[in-house]
Enzyme design. Structure first.
Site, PDB file in Angstrom:
ATOM      1  N   SER A 101       0.804  -1.224   0.000  1.00 22.48           N
ATOM      2  CA  SER A 101       0.000   0.000   0.000  1.00 22.48           C
ATOM      3  C   SER A 101       0.834   1.271   0.000  1.00 22.48           C
ATOM      4  O   SER A 101       0.391   2.297  -0.497  1.00 22.48           O
ATOM      5  CB  SER A 101      -0.923   0.012   1.219  1.00 22.48           C
ATOM      6  OG  SER A 101      -1.785  -1.095   1.169  1.00 22.48           O
ATOM      7  N   THR A 102       2.017   1.211   0.587  1.00 26.74           N
ATOM      8  CA  THR A 102       2.829   2.425   0.691  1.00 26.74           C
ATOM      9  C   THR A 102       4.266   2.152   0.286  1.00 26.74           C
ATOM     10  O   THR A 102       4.728   1.015   0.288  1.00 26.74           O
ATOM     11  CB  THR A 102       2.838   2.970   2.134  1.00 26.74           C
ATOM     12  OG1 THR A 102       3.483   2.017   2.974  1.00 26.74           O
ATOM     13  CG2 THR A 102       1.436   3.252   2.644  1.00 26.74           C
TER      14      THR A 102
END
Length: 187
Positions: free
Chosen positions: A9-10
């Site tokens: 996600s990051t």
């Protein structure tokens, strides 16, 4: 051909992405698509993977949550793969849609995963509401707004938005918003 898809996600989740890539390589993936983007954002690598796979291929992911954000989203991905004659394998669940049992298990597990996510979000909302009512939750500290004077000073020196963002450790969009003239509604 065995095609792998990895996602975190990051950008900070580098180790997680590396682990997925390592596992997918160990599983025999000859082509890998990877990205670091939220599941709710546009995911160009996933789109590229879905476009790339051909009849007889298998798309492999290490975990279900790396692929789909909801049962509906998973259904669309599976529908796209089935239309192309491509199987889906989710390694940590032992699910392979090339078999009828695998298709059944995928639907059951996807429903359970979505239920758990919705329950987690509900608990999170309840916790935030309780913390707000107790005066203990104020949200994330605004980093870019607090640096408004620094942003303006660096812009006055002629630095580009990208250089200002890099120097202050904030996003280019934050720099852009800080430099944008305020409208009557915002002021």
């Amino acid at each position: 051909m065995i095609v792998g898809y990895a996602r975190t996600s990051t950008l900070e989740q580098e180790a997680g992405l590396d682990a997925q890539v390592r596992d997918l390589n160990a599983l025999g993936c000859t082509k890998l698509f990877q990205e670091q983007v939220s599941s709710v954002a546009t995911r160009p690598a996933l789109e590229a993977a879905l476009d790339f796979v051909r009849e007889g291929d298998t798309l492999v992911v290490t975990k279900l949550d790396r692929l789909a954000r909801s049962v509906v989203h998973l259904g669309k991905i599976v529908e796209t793969l089935e239309a192309k004659g491509v199987a889906l394998r989710i390694e940590n669940l032992g699910v392979d849609t090339s078999t009828p049992t695998g298709k059944l298990m995928l639907n059951v597990l996807a429903g359970v995963a979505q239920f758990e996510r919705e329950m987690m979000l509900e608990r999170q909302r309840e916790g935030i509401a309780a913390a707000k009512s107790a005066g203990r939750y104020t949200g994330r500290k605004p980093t870019a707004r607090a640096k408004g004077d620094e942003i303006a000073a660096l812009a006055a020196q002629g630095l580009s938005m990208a250089k200002i963002a890099a120097q202050l450790g904030i996003g280019v969009g934050s720099v852009h918003r800080a430099l944008k003239p305020k409208t009557a509604v915002e002021a």
